[in-house]
Design an enzyme around this catalytic site. Structure first.
Site, PDB file in Angstrom:
ATOM      1  N   PHE A  98      -1.768  -5.030   3.268  1.00 39.87           N
ATOM      2  CA  PHE A  98      -1.051  -4.940   4.549  1.00 39.87           C
ATOM      3  C   PHE A  98      -1.526  -3.710   5.298  1.00 39.87           C
ATOM      4  O   PHE A  98      -1.652  -2.631   4.693  1.00 39.87           O
ATOM      5  CB  PHE A  98       0.467  -4.816   4.314  1.00 39.87           C
ATOM      6  CG  PHE A  98       1.108  -6.079   3.826  1.00 39.87           C
ATOM      7  CD1 PHE A  98       0.883  -6.530   2.531  1.00 39.87           C
ATOM      8  CD2 PHE A  98       1.929  -6.820   4.656  1.00 39.87           C
ATOM      9  CE1 PHE A  98       1.457  -7.708   2.070  1.00 39.87           C
ATOM     10  CE2 PHE A  98       2.513  -7.996   4.217  1.00 39.87           C
ATOM     11  CZ  PHE A  98       2.280  -8.450   2.917  1.00 39.87           C
ATOM     12  N   GLY A 101       0.481  -0.774  12.121  1.00 43.98           N
ATOM     13  CA  GLY A 101       0.506   0.512  12.829  1.00 43.98           C
ATOM     14  C   GLY A 101      -0.776   1.272  12.570  1.00 43.98           C
ATOM     15  O   GLY A 101      -1.874   0.708  12.574  1.00 43.98           O
ATOM     16  N   LYS A 102      -0.646   2.558  12.256  1.00 41.41           N
ATOM     17  CA  LYS A 102      -1.838   3.394  12.082  1.00 41.41           C
ATOM     18  C   LYS A 102      -2.574   3.144  10.766  1.00 41.41           C
ATOM     19  O   LYS A 102      -3.645   3.694  10.540  1.00 41.41           O
ATOM     20  CB  LYS A 102      -1.449   4.864  12.192  1.00 41.41           C
ATOM     21  CG  LYS A 102      -0.997   5.230  13.595  1.00 41.41           C
ATOM     22  CD  LYS A 102      -0.754   6.710  13.728  1.00 41.41           C
ATOM     23  CE  LYS A 102      -0.285   7.037  15.130  1.00 41.41           C
ATOM     24  NZ  LYS A 102       0.260   8.387  15.236  1.00 41.41           N
ATOM     25  N   TYR A 103      -1.996   2.329   9.900  1.00 36.92           N
ATOM     26  CA  TYR A 103      -2.653   2.057   8.620  1.00 36.92           C
ATOM     27  C   TYR A 103      -3.889   1.169   8.774  1.00 36.92           C
ATOM     28  O   TYR A 103      -4.615   0.950   7.808  1.00 36.92           O
ATOM     29  CB  TYR A 103      -1.670   1.440   7.620  1.00 36.92           C
ATOM     30  CG  TYR A 103      -0.771   2.456   6.944  1.00 36.92           C
ATOM     31  CD1 TYR A 103       0.076   3.264   7.686  1.00 36.92           C
ATOM     32  CD2 TYR A 103      -0.763   2.615   5.567  1.00 36.92           C
ATOM     33  CE1 TYR A 103       0.902   4.200   7.076  1.00 36.92           C
ATOM     34  CE2 TYR A 103       0.054   3.553   4.945  1.00 36.92           C
ATOM     35  CZ  TYR A 103       0.890   4.337   5.710  1.00 36.92           C
ATOM     36  OH  TYR A 103       1.698   5.259   5.096  1.00 36.92           O
ATOM     37  N   ASP A 188      -1.959  -1.742  -2.116  1.00 37.68           N
ATOM     38  CA  ASP A 188      -1.779  -0.862  -0.956  1.00 37.68           C
ATOM     39  C   ASP A 188      -3.110  -0.701  -0.250  1.00 37.68           C
ATOM     40  O   ASP A 188      -4.170  -0.746  -0.892  1.00 37.68           O
ATOM     41  CB  ASP A 188      -1.308   0.535  -1.421  1.00 37.68           C
ATOM     42  CG  ASP A 188       0.208   0.660  -1.430  1.00 37.68           C
ATOM     43  OD1 ASP A 188       0.896  -0.370  -1.366  1.00 37.68           O
ATOM     44  OD2 ASP A 188       0.704   1.812  -1.503  1.00 37.68           O
ATOM     45  N   ASP A 190      -3.980   2.112   1.776  1.00 38.70           N
ATOM     46  CA  ASP A 190      -4.438   3.510   1.927  1.00 38.70           C
ATOM     47  C   ASP A 190      -5.040   3.971   0.602  1.00 38.70           C
ATOM     48  O   ASP A 190      -4.593   4.940  -0.023  1.00 38.70           O
ATOM     49  CB  ASP A 190      -3.277   4.421   2.369  1.00 38.70           C
ATOM     50  CG  ASP A 190      -2.051   4.294   1.489  1.00 38.70           C
ATOM     51  OD1 ASP A 190      -1.746   3.173   1.041  1.00 38.70           O
ATOM     52  OD2 ASP A 190      -1.396   5.316   1.229  1.00 38.70           O
ATOM     53  N   HIS A 210       2.315   3.967 -12.982  1.00 38.82           N
ATOM     54  CA  HIS A 210       2.248   4.873 -11.827  1.00 38.82           C
ATOM     55  C   HIS A 210       1.561   6.190 -12.191  1.00 38.82           C
ATOM     56  O   HIS A 210       1.847   6.777 -13.242  1.00 38.82           O
ATOM     57  CB  HIS A 210       3.677   5.148 -11.346  1.00 38.82           C
ATOM     58  CG  HIS A 210       3.758   5.693  -9.955  1.00 38.82           C
ATOM     59  ND1 HIS A 210       3.351   6.967  -9.643  1.00 38.82           N
ATOM     60  CD2 HIS A 210       4.182   5.124  -8.797  1.00 38.82           C
ATOM     61  CE1 HIS A 210       3.540   7.167  -8.356  1.00 38.82           C
ATOM     62  NE2 HIS A 210       4.036   6.058  -7.813  1.00 38.82           N
ATOM     63  N   PRO A 211       0.657   6.681 -11.312  1.00 40.17           N
ATOM     64  CA  PRO A 211      -0.143   7.866 -11.658  1.00 40.17           C
ATOM     65  C   PRO A 211       0.653   9.161 -11.795  1.00 40.17           C
ATOM     66  O   PRO A 211       0.170  10.105 -12.417  1.00 40.17           O
ATOM     67  CB  PRO A 211      -1.128   7.973 -10.492  1.00 40.17           C
ATOM     68  CG  PRO A 211      -0.476   7.252  -9.356  1.00 40.17           C
ATOM     69  CD  PRO A 211       0.300   6.143  -9.986  1.00 40.17           C
ATOM     70  N   GLU A 280       9.455  -0.840  -4.559  1.00 35.26           N
ATOM     71  CA  GLU A 280       8.963  -0.300  -5.841  1.00 35.26           C
ATOM     72  C   GLU A 280      10.112  -0.193  -6.856  1.00 35.26           C
ATOM     73  O   GLU A 280       9.922  -0.444  -8.048  1.00 35.26           O
ATOM     74  CB  GLU A 280       8.313   1.066  -5.621  1.00 35.26           C
ATOM     75  CG  GLU A 280       7.668   1.632  -6.865  1.00 35.26           C
ATOM     76  CD  GLU A 280       6.913   2.926  -6.592  1.00 35.26           C
ATOM     77  OE1 GLU A 280       5.702   2.865  -6.325  1.00 35.26           O
ATOM     78  OE2 GLU A 280       7.549   4.006  -6.626  1.00 35.26           O
TER      79      GLU A 280
HETATM   80  C1  UD2 Z   1       4.688   4.413  -2.627  1.00 32.26           C
HETATM   81  C2  UD2 Z   1       3.984   3.306  -3.347  1.00 32.26           C
HETATM   82  C3  UD2 Z   1       3.887   2.129  -2.374  1.00 32.26           C
HETATM   83  C4  UD2 Z   1       5.278   1.653  -1.957  1.00 32.26           C
HETATM   84  C5  UD2 Z   1       6.087   2.839  -1.434  1.00 32.26           C
HETATM   85  C6  UD2 Z   1       7.575   2.498  -1.437  1.00 32.26           C
HETATM   86  C7  UD2 Z   1       2.346   3.875  -5.094  1.00 32.26           C
HETATM   87  C8  UD2 Z   1       1.153   4.702  -5.442  1.00 32.26           C
HETATM   88  N1  UD2 Z   1       2.707   3.838  -3.782  1.00 32.26           N
HETATM   89  O1  UD2 Z   1       3.686   4.796  -1.669  1.00 32.26           O
HETATM   90  O2  UD2 Z   1       3.209   1.026  -2.934  1.00 32.26           O
HETATM   91  O3  UD2 Z   1       5.919   1.078  -3.080  1.00 32.26           O
HETATM   92  O4  UD2 Z   1       5.987   4.014  -2.220  1.00 32.26           O
HETATM   93  O5  UD2 Z   1       8.119   2.606  -0.213  1.00 32.26           O
HETATM   94  O6  UD2 Z   1       2.889   3.228  -5.942  1.00 32.26           O
HETATM   95  N2  UD2 Z   1       2.166   0.272   5.384  1.00 32.26           N
HETATM   96  C9  UD2 Z   1       1.595  -0.056   6.608  1.00 32.26           C
HETATM   97  N3  UD2 Z   1       1.970   0.641   7.723  1.00 32.26           N
HETATM   98  C10 UD2 Z   1       2.885   1.667   7.686  1.00 32.26           C
HETATM   99  C11 UD2 Z   1       3.451   1.995   6.432  1.00 32.26           C
HETATM  100  C12 UD2 Z   1       3.076   1.287   5.298  1.00 32.26           C
HETATM  101  O7  UD2 Z   1       0.772  -0.958   6.707  1.00 32.26           O
HETATM  102  O8  UD2 Z   1       3.153   2.260   8.742  1.00 32.26           O
HETATM  103  C13 UD2 Z   1       1.792  -0.517   4.181  1.00 32.26           C
HETATM  104  C14 UD2 Z   1       0.397  -0.144   3.679  1.00 32.26           C
HETATM  105  O9  UD2 Z   1      -0.179  -1.272   3.076  1.00 32.26           O
HETATM  106  C15 UD2 Z   1       0.693   0.917   2.647  1.00 32.26           C
HETATM  107  C16 UD2 Z   1       1.981   0.362   2.026  1.00 32.26           C
HETATM  108  O10 UD2 Z   1       2.682  -0.247   3.114  1.00 32.26           O
HETATM  109  O11 UD2 Z   1      -0.387   1.016   1.729  1.00 32.26           O
HETATM  110  C17 UD2 Z   1       2.874   1.378   1.321  1.00 32.26           C
HETATM  111  O12 UD2 Z   1       3.216   2.446   2.182  1.00 32.26           O
HETATM  112  P1  UD2 Z   1       2.811   3.948   1.855  1.00 32.26           P
HETATM  113  O13 UD2 Z   1       1.430   3.971   1.323  1.00 32.26           O
HETATM  114  O14 UD2 Z   1       3.103   4.781   3.026  1.00 32.26           O
HETATM  115  O15 UD2 Z   1       3.817   4.284   0.705  1.00 32.26           O
HETATM  116  P2  UD2 Z   1       3.737   5.546  -0.335  1.00 32.26           P
HETATM  117  O16 UD2 Z   1       2.456   6.271  -0.166  1.00 32.26           O
HETATM  118  O17 UD2 Z   1       4.974   6.341  -0.285  1.00 32.26           O
END
Ligand code: UD2
Length: 331
Positions: A98, A101-103, A188, A190, A210-211, A280
Site C-alpha cells: 500500500f 499520500g506521501k508513501y 509494508d 517503506d 518483529h525486529p 498489528e
Molecule cells: C508499524 C508496523 C506497520 C504497521 C504499523 C501499525 C512494522 C515494522 N511496522 O510501522 O506494519 O503495523 O506499525 O500502525 O511492523 N501507509 C501509507 N500511507 C501513510 C501511512 C501508512 O501508505 O500515510 C502504509 C504503508 O504501506 C506503510 C504502512 O501503511 O508501509 C504502515 O505504516 P507505517 O510504516 O507508517 O507504520 P510504522 O512504521 O509505525
C-alpha cells in the site's frame, strides 16, 4: 421390551449414520474457493547440495517454535535445494503493498529491490494499492513478474490507512486471487530488499518476528493490554511479537486471517476503542490463537540496513529511514 429396544437402536443408528453420510456426501460436492497445489516436496535426481547434518546447525538462535514450526534464519536452509523443489510446483506469489499520500515515494525502491532479491525466478504478481495511480513510477519488471495498480480512497489518518489494509486484502483474495495465485505476502512499502527472500519463506500461515522485540520478554511486548479490545492479550501470555509489516501464507489462510482481523477492528471501532498498534495488535492476537506454521526471523523485516545485532547474519528486507512527522498525514 428388549427386542423392541434392539430394533429401535438399529433404526435410530441407521438413520443417524444415513444423516451423517448425507452430510459427508454433500461436503464432497462443495467446491473449495481456493485450491492448493499439493505437489509434495519433490527433488530432482542428481541434484547436488551440501549434506544436511543432524548435529550441525545454528546454535545461537532457536530454529523451531514450541509448536514445531520452523523459524527461518540464515544457515537453516539450502537455497539451491529449496529453489529446485519449489520451482517444480509452478507457483504464483501474489504480493501486496500500500502506498497512500506521501508513501508513494517509497514505491520505486521497493519494486526495484524486489526485482533483485524477492522470489527471483518465480512468478510474482504485485498488487499496489494507492490513492494516486498517476504517480506510480515506471519500473522495469522481469519475465513472469507483473504489477497491478489498484486505486483506493485517500484517508486522513495514518492509523486508518494501516488498519484498512486488512479489509482490502480480504476483498482482494476473495474477488481477484482465486485461481490466480498460490501464496500471498502482504508487505509494508517503506522498505527495501537487500538479500534473498525466496521459497524458504513459503508456508500455510507465515509470521515475521518483529525486529525490535526478538530478544524481549513477553511482558515487554507491546500487545494490546486493555480487556475492552478484541486484540487484548493478558500479561503472562504470548509467544513472540510479530511485525505488522510482513505476513503471508496460502490464500485460504491469509483470507481467514484478514477477515478475522477486519471483523475485530470493526467491533473495536463500534466500541470506540483502537488497539495500541492498530492492525498489528490484532495480528498478534490472531497469531497467538492461530499459530503460524512457519516463522521468519527478523532477517525478513529488519530495523534498517545500517543497524546490526548479533544473530543477524544477513539483512534481507528492512525499513528505510523516514521522518514520521513529514511523511504521515497526521502526526
Ligand atoms: C508499524 C508496523 C506497520 C504497521 C504499523 C501499525 C512494522 C515494522 N511496522 O510501522 O506494519 O503495523 O506499525 O500502525 O511492523 N501507509 C501509507 N500511507 C501513510 C501511512 C501508512 O501508505 O500515510 C502504509 C504503508 O504501506 C506503510 C504502512 O501503511 O508501509 C504502515 O505504516 P507505517 O510504516 O507508517 O507504520 P510504522 O512504521 O509505525
Amino acid at each position: 421390551f428388549c427386542v423392541f429396544f434392539f430394533f429401535y437402536r438399529v433404526i435410530f443408528l441407521n438413520n443417524y449414520r444415513n444423516s451423517c453420510n448425507q452430510q459427508i456426501i454433500k461436503q464432497d460436492f462443495i467446491k473449495p474457493k481456493w485450491t492448493q497445489k499439493n505437489a509434495g516436496l519433490r527433488s530432482s535426481p542428481g541434484l547436488l547440495y551440501k549434506q544436511p547434518r543432524v548435529l550441525i546447525g545454528r546454535t545461537d538462535v532457536a530454529s523451531v517454535s514450541p509448536w514445531s514450526a520452523a523459524i527461518i534464519w540464515e544457515g537453516t536452509f539450502d537455497a539451491t535445494l529449496i529453489d529446485s523443489i519449489y520451482k517444480q510446483q509452478n507457483l504464483t506469489i501474489a504480493t501486496t503493498v500500500f502506498a497512500l499520500g506521501k508513501y508513494t515515494r517509497f514505491i520505486k525502491d521497493f519494486l526495484e529491490s524486489a526485482e533483485q532479491h524477492y522470489f527471483v525466478g518465480f512468478r510474482v504478481h504485485f498488487y499496489l494499492f494507492t490513492d494516486q495511480p498517476e504517480s506510480v513510477p515506471e519500473v522495469k519488471m522481469g519475465e513472469n513478474r507483473s504489477l497491478t495498480v489498484l486505486k483506493v480512497q485517500s484517508l486522513n489518518r495514518w492509523q486508518d490507512i494501516s488498519m484498512k489494509r486488512m479489509e482490502k486484502l480480504e476483498k482482494l483474495i476473495e474477488n481477484e486471487l482465486a485461481g490466480e495465485a498460490d501464496y500471498i505476502f502482504c508487505l509494508d512499502v517503506d522498505t527495501m530488499f537487500y538479500g534473498r527472500w525466496g521459497a524458504e519463506s513459503l508456508g500455510r500461515l507465515v509470521g515475521v518476528i518483529h525486529p525490535w522485540f526478538f530478544d524481549a520478554s513477553r511482558d515487554q511486548f507491546t500487545y494490546e493490554r486493555r480487556p475492552e479490545s478484541l486484540a487484548y492479550i493478558p500479561a503472562g501470555e504470548g509467544d513472540y511479537y510479530y511485525a505488522g509489516a510482513a505476513f503471508g501464507g496460502t490464500l485460504e489462510d491469509v483470507h481467514t486471517l484478514t477477515k478475522t482481523c477486519r471483523e475485530h477492528l470493526n467491533i473495536d471501532a463500534a466500541n470506540s476503542i483502537e488497539a495500541v498498534w492498530q492492525e498489528e495488535s490484532h495480528l498478534n492476537k490472531y497469531f497467538l490463537l492461530n499459530k503460524p506454521s512457519k516463522l521468519l526471523s527478523p532477517e525478513y523485516m529488519w530495523r534498517g540496513i545500517n543497524e546490526g545485532a548479533t544473530p543477524i547474519k544477513i539483512v534481507r528486507f528492512a525499513d528505510v529511514p523516514k521522518n514520521y512527522a513529514e511523511v504521515r498525514p497526521n502526526a
